[in-house]
Design a protein around this motif. Structure first.
Motif, short mmCIF file in Angstrom:
data_model
loop_
_atom_site.label_atom_id
_atom_site.label_comp_id
_atom_site.label_asym_id
_atom_site.label_seq_id
_atom_site.Cartn_x
_atom_site.Cartn_y
_atom_site.Cartn_z
N ALA A 31 -11.75 38.87 -65.00
CA ALA A 31 -11.76 39.89 -63.95
C ALA A 31 -13.00 39.67 -63.10
CB ALA A 31 -11.80 41.28 -64.58
N LEU A 32 -12.80 39.42 -61.82
CA LEU A 32 -13.92 39.14 -60.91
C LEU A 32 -14.89 40.32 -60.86
CD1 LEU A 32 -12.21 37.47 -57.80
CD2 LEU A 32 -13.16 36.36 -59.83
N ASN A 67 -12.09 45.71 -56.24
CA ASN A 67 -10.67 45.87 -55.90
C ASN A 67 -9.88 44.55 -55.89
OD1 ASN A 67 -11.68 44.64 -53.63
ND2 ASN A 67 -11.14 46.29 -52.20
N ASP A 68 -10.38 43.52 -56.55
CA ASP A 68 -9.66 42.23 -56.56
C ASP A 68 -8.26 42.39 -57.15
OD1 ASP A 68 -9.29 39.26 -56.54
OD2 ASP A 68 -9.38 39.55 -58.70
N ARG A 115 -14.10 44.67 -64.52
CA ARG A 115 -14.87 43.95 -63.52
C ARG A 115 -15.90 43.06 -64.23
NH1 ARG A 115 -15.04 49.00 -62.69
NH2 ARG A 115 -17.28 49.20 -63.00
N ASN A 116 -15.97 41.81 -63.81
CA ASN A 116 -16.92 40.84 -64.38
C ASN A 116 -16.79 40.78 -65.90
OD1 ASN A 116 -18.89 38.84 -64.27
ND2 ASN A 116 -20.58 40.30 -64.37
N GLY A 162 -8.29 43.68 -73.46
CA GLY A 162 -9.67 43.85 -73.87
C GLY A 162 -10.51 43.02 -72.93
N GLY A 163 -11.69 43.52 -72.58
CA GLY A 163 -12.55 42.77 -71.67
C GLY A 163 -13.97 42.69 -72.22
#
Length: 230
Positions: free
Chosen positions: A62-63, A67-68, A102-103, A120-121
Motif C-alpha cells: 500500500a503506497l 487515496n491511491d 498506507r505505507n 494484514g498490513g
C-alpha cells in the motif's frame, strides 16, 4: 426460498469480496511495479523471502498515499459505500474518505475457496506505533473464524494430519519457504475455539510453535487450555 434480507446479505458479501480482490491485485501490482515500493521490496529481500513465496501468498504494498487505492478502485466501479464496508477506506474528519492501509507491506487473508476476506498490513515506517494493522470485522471477515495461510496449508495439513500454529504472517512465510507447508497463524488476537474447530476439519493434531520468550509461553499455555475445552 431465499428471503430479500438473505439475498441482500449475500450480495453485500459478494461486493466486498470483489472490492478485496481488486485491492489485492492493486497491492500486488504496486509491490512488483511501482517505483515508490522499492523500500517494501528491500524489506522482503532482507527477510529472505524469494519470489516463489511472495507469489504464493500474493504479497503487496500500500503506497504512502491517502487515496491511491481509493482512486484505483473507484475507476473500476467500486462504490465508496462498499469500500467503507470492506474496511478499505475510512471517513475523514474533513469529509470524504482516505485509504485504511498506507505505507504497509500487505498480506492478503484468503480462505480455502480463494476468497479474499481481508488484509494484514505491516508498517514500513519504524516510528509507526501500529506495527501491524488488520482489516476490521466485516460481513465477510471474522477474525475469530479465520486463519492466515490456510489456503496454502490445508492440503499439507490433511496429508500430515497435523497443523502447526505460529504467531505471525512472516513466520508462516518463512516456514513455507523452508518446505514446511502445514503451517497457519492467528490474526493478532488470542486463538479462538472457532479457529481450532476450523483446523479440526483437516487434522487431528495441532502443534503450537511460538517464541520462547515469556509472551510466547503464556500464549501457548492459554491455547492449551482452549484445546482442552475444544
Amino acid at each position: 426460498e431465499v428471503t430479500p434480507r438473505a439475498r441482500q446479505a449475500h450480495d453485500e458479501r459478494q461486493a466486498i469480496e470483489r472490492a478485496n480482490r481488486l485491492a489485492r491485485d492493486h497491492f500486488v501490482q504496486n509491490l512488483f511495479k511501482h517505483p515508490a515500493a522499492e523500500r517494501a521490496r528491500q524489506y522482503v529481500r532482507n527477510r529472505g523471502f524469494g519470489a516463489g513465496v511472495v507469489r504464493d501468498f500474493q504479497l503487496g504494498f500500500a503506497l504512502d498515499s491517502w487515496n491511491d487505492l481509493l482512486q484505483a478502485l473507484q475507476r473500476q466501479g467500486v462504490p465508496t459505500s462498499v469500500l467503507q464496508r470492506a474496511g478499505l477506506a475510512r471517513p475523514s474528519d474533513r469529509g470524504g474518505l482516505y485509504d485504511q492501509f498506507r505505507n504497509r507491506l500487505i498480506f492478503p487473508i484468503v480462505d480455502v475457496n480463494d476468497r479474499v476476506l481481508g488484509f494484514g498490513g505491516r508498517a514500513l515506517d519504524p516510528d509507526n506505533p501500529a506495527k501491524y494493522l488488520n482489516s476490521p470485522e466485516t460481513p465477510l471477515f471474522h477474525k475469530r473464524r479465520t486463519l492466515y495461510g490456510l489456503k496454502q496449508a490445508h492440503q499439507a495439513i490433511t496429508e500430515q494430519n497435523r497443523a502447526l500454529i505460529v504467531e505471525g504472517y512472516t513466520d508462516v512465510l518463512a516456514l513455507h519457504q523452508a518446505g514446511v507447508r502445514n503451517v497457519v497463524a492467528g490474526l493478532g488476537t488470542a486463538l479462538t475455539a472457532e479457529q481450532l474447530k476450523l483446523l479440526s476439519r483437516y487434522c487431528e493434531e495441532i502443534v503450537f510453535v511460538y517464541d520462547g520468550d515469556s509472551a510466547g509461553t503464556q500464549a501457548a499455555l492459554r491455547n492449551l487450555e482452549l484445546l482442552e475445552i475444544a
